[in-house]
Every structure is written in structure tokens, then in C-alpha cells.
Design a protein around this motif. Structure first.
Motif, PDB file in Angstrom:
ATOM      1  N   ILE A  73      -4.770 -33.923  25.147  1.00 23.96           N
ATOM      2  CA  ILE A  73      -5.807 -35.057  25.666  1.00 23.96           C
ATOM      3  C   ILE A  73      -5.605 -36.082  24.604  1.00 23.96           C
ATOM      4  O   ILE A  73      -5.606 -37.402  24.946  1.00 23.96           O
ATOM      5  N   ALA A  74      -5.843 -36.031  23.241  1.00 23.50           N
ATOM      6  CA  ALA A  74      -6.004 -36.922  22.260  1.00 23.50           C
ATOM      7  C   ALA A  74      -4.454 -37.554  22.240  1.00 23.50           C
ATOM      8  O   ALA A  74      -4.365 -39.103  22.462  1.00 23.50           O
ATOM      9  N   PRO A  75      -3.443 -36.937  22.034  1.00 17.18           N
ATOM     10  CA  PRO A  75      -2.025 -38.002  22.277  1.00 17.18           C
ATOM     11  C   PRO A  75      -1.885 -38.619  23.715  1.00 17.18           C
ATOM     12  O   PRO A  75      -1.202 -39.627  23.487  1.00 17.18           O
ATOM     13  N   VAL A  76      -2.187 -38.217  24.614  1.00 17.38           N
ATOM     14  CA  VAL A  76      -2.085 -38.807  25.958  1.00 17.38           C
ATOM     15  C   VAL A  76      -3.060 -39.933  25.840  1.00 17.38           C
ATOM     16  O   VAL A  76      -2.675 -41.039  26.562  1.00 17.38           O
ATOM     17  N   ALA A  77      -4.373 -39.839  25.312  1.00 19.88           N
ATOM     18  CA  ALA A  77      -5.477 -41.038  25.513  1.00 19.88           C
ATOM     19  C   ALA A  77      -4.737 -41.889  24.504  1.00 19.88           C
ATOM     20  O   ALA A  77      -4.706 -43.226  24.859  1.00 19.88           O
ATOM     21  N   ALA A  78      -4.263 -41.741  23.391  1.00 17.22           N
ATOM     22  CA  ALA A  78      -3.521 -42.667  22.236  1.00 17.22           C
ATOM     23  C   ALA A  78      -2.285 -43.446  22.987  1.00 17.22           C
ATOM     24  O   ALA A  78      -2.155 -44.412  22.899  1.00 17.22           O
ATOM     25  N   ALA A  79      -1.386 -42.621  23.754  1.00 20.20           N
ATOM     26  CA  ALA A  79      -0.257 -43.126  24.570  1.00 20.20           C
ATOM     27  C   ALA A  79      -0.895 -43.997  25.502  1.00 20.20           C
ATOM     28  O   ALA A  79      -0.251 -45.234  25.775  1.00 20.20           O
ATOM     29  N   LEU A  80      -1.753 -43.863  26.313  1.00 22.69           N
ATOM     30  CA  LEU A  80      -2.103 -44.582  27.493  1.00 22.69           C
ATOM     31  C   LEU A  80      -2.888 -46.013  26.749  1.00 22.69           C
ATOM     32  O   LEU A  80      -2.792 -47.101  27.456  1.00 22.69           O
ATOM     33  N   ALA A  81      -3.500 -45.853  25.787  1.00 24.75           N
ATOM     34  CA  ALA A  81      -4.313 -46.918  24.958  1.00 24.75           C
ATOM     35  C   ALA A  81      -3.220 -48.023  24.513  1.00 24.75           C
ATOM     36  O   ALA A  81      -3.423 -49.314  24.427  1.00 24.75           O
ATOM     37  N   CYS A  82      -2.033 -47.606  24.368  1.00 28.34           N
ATOM     38  CA  CYS A  82      -0.862 -48.259  23.872  1.00 28.34           C
ATOM     39  C   CYS A  82      -0.256 -49.316  24.850  1.00 28.34           C
ATOM     40  O   CYS A  82       0.687 -49.918  24.527  1.00 28.34           O
ATOM     41  N   CYS A  83      -0.543 -48.808  26.172  1.00 31.21           N
ATOM     42  CA  CYS A  83      -0.021 -49.540  27.512  1.00 31.21           C
ATOM     43  C   CYS A  83      -0.694 -50.796  27.744  1.00 31.21           C
ATOM     44  O   CYS A  83      -1.583 -50.791  28.273  1.00 31.21           O
ATOM     45  N   ASP A  84      -0.296 -51.766  26.827  1.00 36.76           N
ATOM     46  CA  ASP A  84      -0.913 -53.002  27.010  1.00 36.76           C
ATOM     47  C   ASP A  84      -1.244 -53.704  28.252  1.00 36.76           C
ATOM     48  O   ASP A  84      -1.971 -54.639  28.662  1.00 36.76           O
ATOM     49  N   ARG A  85      -0.076 -53.400  29.333  1.00 33.23           N
ATOM     50  CA  ARG A  85      -0.030 -54.120  30.429  1.00 33.23           C
ATOM     51  C   ARG A  85      -1.010 -53.623  31.515  1.00 33.23           C
ATOM     52  O   ARG A  85      -1.255 -54.049  32.511  1.00 33.23           O
ATOM     53  N   LEU A  86      -1.818 -52.334  31.202  1.00 33.93           N
ATOM     54  CA  LEU A  86      -2.545 -51.950  31.992  1.00 33.93           C
ATOM     55  C   LEU A  86      -4.170 -52.328  31.476  1.00 33.93           C
ATOM     56  O   LEU A  86      -4.466 -52.284  30.565  1.00 33.93           O
ATOM     57  N   PRO A  87      -4.866 -52.810  32.446  1.00 35.29           N
ATOM     58  CA  PRO A  87      -6.010 -53.447  32.153  1.00 35.29           C
ATOM     59  C   PRO A  87      -7.047 -52.217  32.117  1.00 35.29           C
ATOM     60  O   PRO A  87      -6.978 -51.051  32.556  1.00 35.29           O
ATOM     61  N   PRO A  88      -8.281 -52.445  31.480  1.00 32.74           N
ATOM     62  CA  PRO A  88      -9.307 -51.395  31.080  1.00 32.74           C
ATOM     63  C   PRO A  88      -9.961 -50.844  32.333  1.00 32.74           C
ATOM     64  O   PRO A  88     -10.032 -51.502  33.242  1.00 32.74           O
ATOM     65  N   ALA A  89      -9.932 -49.376  32.540  1.00 33.26           N
ATOM     66  CA  ALA A  89     -10.379 -48.948  33.503  1.00 33.26           C
ATOM     67  C   ALA A  89     -11.402 -47.896  33.095  1.00 33.26           C
ATOM     68  O   ALA A  89     -11.783 -47.757  32.010  1.00 33.26           O
ATOM     69  N   THR A  90     -11.496 -46.925  34.145  1.00 38.68           N
ATOM     70  CA  THR A  90     -12.062 -45.653  33.569  1.00 38.68           C
ATOM     71  C   THR A  90     -11.563 -44.437  33.567  1.00 38.68           C
ATOM     72  O   THR A  90     -10.547 -43.927  34.551  1.00 38.68           O
TER      73      THR A  90
END
Length: 283
Positions: A73-90
Motif C-alpha cells: 500500500i505505501a509504495p503504491v500510494a507513493a508512486a501514485l502521488a508522483c503522477c503529477d498529471r493526475l488531479p487530486p481525487a479520493t
């Protein structure tokens, strides 16, 4: 209609994905798993969406479900947070033991985060799907997200309740005792029976009859009243000698027998105390 992306296509991801795909309010959009084989299996069961091979190919979505093992979960969340093209969501994960704090990299980027754990044995997606209605669902995380997830899981058929972040480990330990240890105990019982010469067909019959009777008794009477055996009767001499016999057969199983016998005795004493009138009541 809200869009939802799934990261992880195991038994939990498949079950929740299928339920979401059947709800007209949600659209399962992109699915990312470890391999193309698991992606294909998950997609076939869910029945909608598309598979992608890497996170960078996932489209923006209203909701993101991280249905991966706890350690990922932690590494996936970190990787997802690095995708700057994705707008904040839930974003929410499905772990029973971990809190939403593990999604902090996303929270720091402006995402709303939470955890939602369905208290169900996901032995297989097909069985879990049939058993899902009425399943308790523990929610924890950002307040606005909890409102949304409560509506979502209620629509799917779950019964939602709030759990504090600091209580999640103990909450999940309860689920382990109630479900995950039962197959272990049954296997130990069957090993002992076969070791002592019981025919296999008889062992298999007992697997059904004893377990079903125990479940029925606990359901009807509650754990305390359903308790039987030497520890519940206070036959400590038999408990001790039987514990030694199991220790000689298998040291780990013997230690488990002794520990469980102590807990059984404590449960029996609590039952006795609760059913015995106090001195005040007797006056």
C-alpha cells in the motif's frame, strides 16, 4: 456517474470491482495488477473497465481503490502521488489492519484518503459476492471521504461503522481470530484424528457436522453458553495431561492447546460470574 480506478485485482479487488460494476452510480474505469494474466482474470470477473500495464497509463478518476497486500500500500500510494498529471481525487485502501495514514503521500498532494475494510472471508470472489450482503464495513479516514464511502458501501449492501485509526490493529486481530485461525484449528483436529487412526471419510464427515453444530450453537447461545470441554468444566488435571500429550506430538500445537485452554477457562469463569447472583441481589 462516478469513475473508479482499481489498483490490485486479487480476491478483494475482484469482489468489490464486480459489485461496483453492477451499480449504476459507478463506472469501473482502469485496472492495474501485477501481471497481464491476473489483469485478464480480474477483468473477466469484474465485467467492465480496461486493463493497463503501468500506472502512468491510468486515467484520472473520482475514486481510487488500492486493493493490494498491506506491504504494497505505501509504495503504491507513493508512486501514485508522483503522477503529477493526475488531479487530486479520493483514494482508499482495503486493509483491515492499516489506517489511512499510510496514504499520506497522496494526502500531502491534496487527495482525500480513507480505509474501508469489509469484514468478510474472501476465500473466492464468487463466494464473497454471494455472501457480501450485510457485511460489516469498518471505515476510517478523512471526514468528507467517510461520508462518500459510507454511501458507496451501503449501496453495495454493506453495514458501515466507524473505527479509530489507533484501534485498527486490534479490530483486525479480532477478524483473524474469528476467521483465519478457524481453518488452522480444523486442520490440527484432522491431523490428530488421522494420527490416531480415524478413517478419512469419517474425518471429512466430522469436518461438516462438528463445525456446523459449533456454529449453530455459537449463533444461538453466544460464545460463553456454547463453550464445552474440560477447561469449561474446570477439569484442570485433564487439561494438563492432555496438553502434555499434544506437546509430545507437536510442540507448537501443544503450546496453542495450553494457551487456548487458559482462555477457555477464563471464558467459563466469566460465564459463571455473570450467572451467579451477587450478594446484593440475594438480600
Amino acid at each position: 456517474m462516478k469513475t473508479i480506478n482499481l489498483i490490485g485485482g486479487g480476491r478483494v479487488g475482484q469482489t468489490l470491482g464486480r459489485l461496483l460494476a453492477q451499480d449504476e452510480k459507478y463506472q469501473v474505469q482502469d485496472l492495474l495488477t501485477r501481471s497481464t494474466v491476473s489483469a485478464g482474470q480480474a477483468l473477466a470477473f469484474i465485467g467492465s473497465g480496461r486493463t493497463v500495464s503501468k500506472m502512468q497509463d491510468m486515467r484520472p478518476a473520482d475514486l481510487w481503490l488500492l486493493a493490494v497486500p498491506d506491504g504494497q500500500i505505501a509504495p503504491v500510494a507513493a508512486a501514485l502521488a508522483c503522477c503529477d498529471r493526475l488531479p487530486p481525487a479520493t483514494a482508499f485502501h482495503a486493509s483491515g489492519a492499516l489506517s489511512a495514514d499510510i496514504l499520506k503521500p497522496l494526502q500531502d498532494k491534496g487527495w482525500q484518503v480513507a480505509s474501508a475494510h469489509c469484514l468478510l472471508s474472501f476465500a473466492s470472489p464468487q463466494l464473497a459476492l454471494a455472501q457480501f450482503a450485510g457485511t460489516p464495513c469498518a471505515l476510517e479516514g478523512d471526514a468528507p471521504t467517510l461520508v462518500e464511502l459510507r454511501q458507496l458501501f451501503t449501496r453495495l449492501g454493506a453495514q458501515c461503522f466507524d473505527v479509530r485509526a489507533q484501534d485498527k490493529m486490534l479490530y483486525h486481530a479480532g477478524a483473524i481470530f474469528a476467521t483465519n485461525f478457524l481453518p488452522v484449528l480444523q486442520d490440527l483436529a484432522e491431523q490428530l484424528w488421522q494420527h490416531t487412526g480415524m478413517p478419512l471419510p469419517m474425518v471429512q464427515h466430522l469436518r461438516v457436522s462438528l463445525l456446523q453444530n459449533s456454529v449453530n450453537n455459537i449463533s444461538s447461545l453466544g460464545p460463553q453458553a456454547a463453550l464445552t470441554g474440560p477447561a469449561s468444566r474446570g477439569d484442570l488435571a485433564l487439561v494438563a495431561s492432555q496438553g502434555q500429550a499434544v506437546l509430545q506430538w507437536n510442540n507448537t500445537a501443544g503450546q496453542a492447546y495450553q494457551a487456548l485452554s487458559e482462555l477457555a477457562r477464563s471464558l467459563a469463569l466469566r460465564q459463571h460470574q455473570s450467572s451467579t447472583p451477587s450478594q446484593t441481589q440475594l438480600r
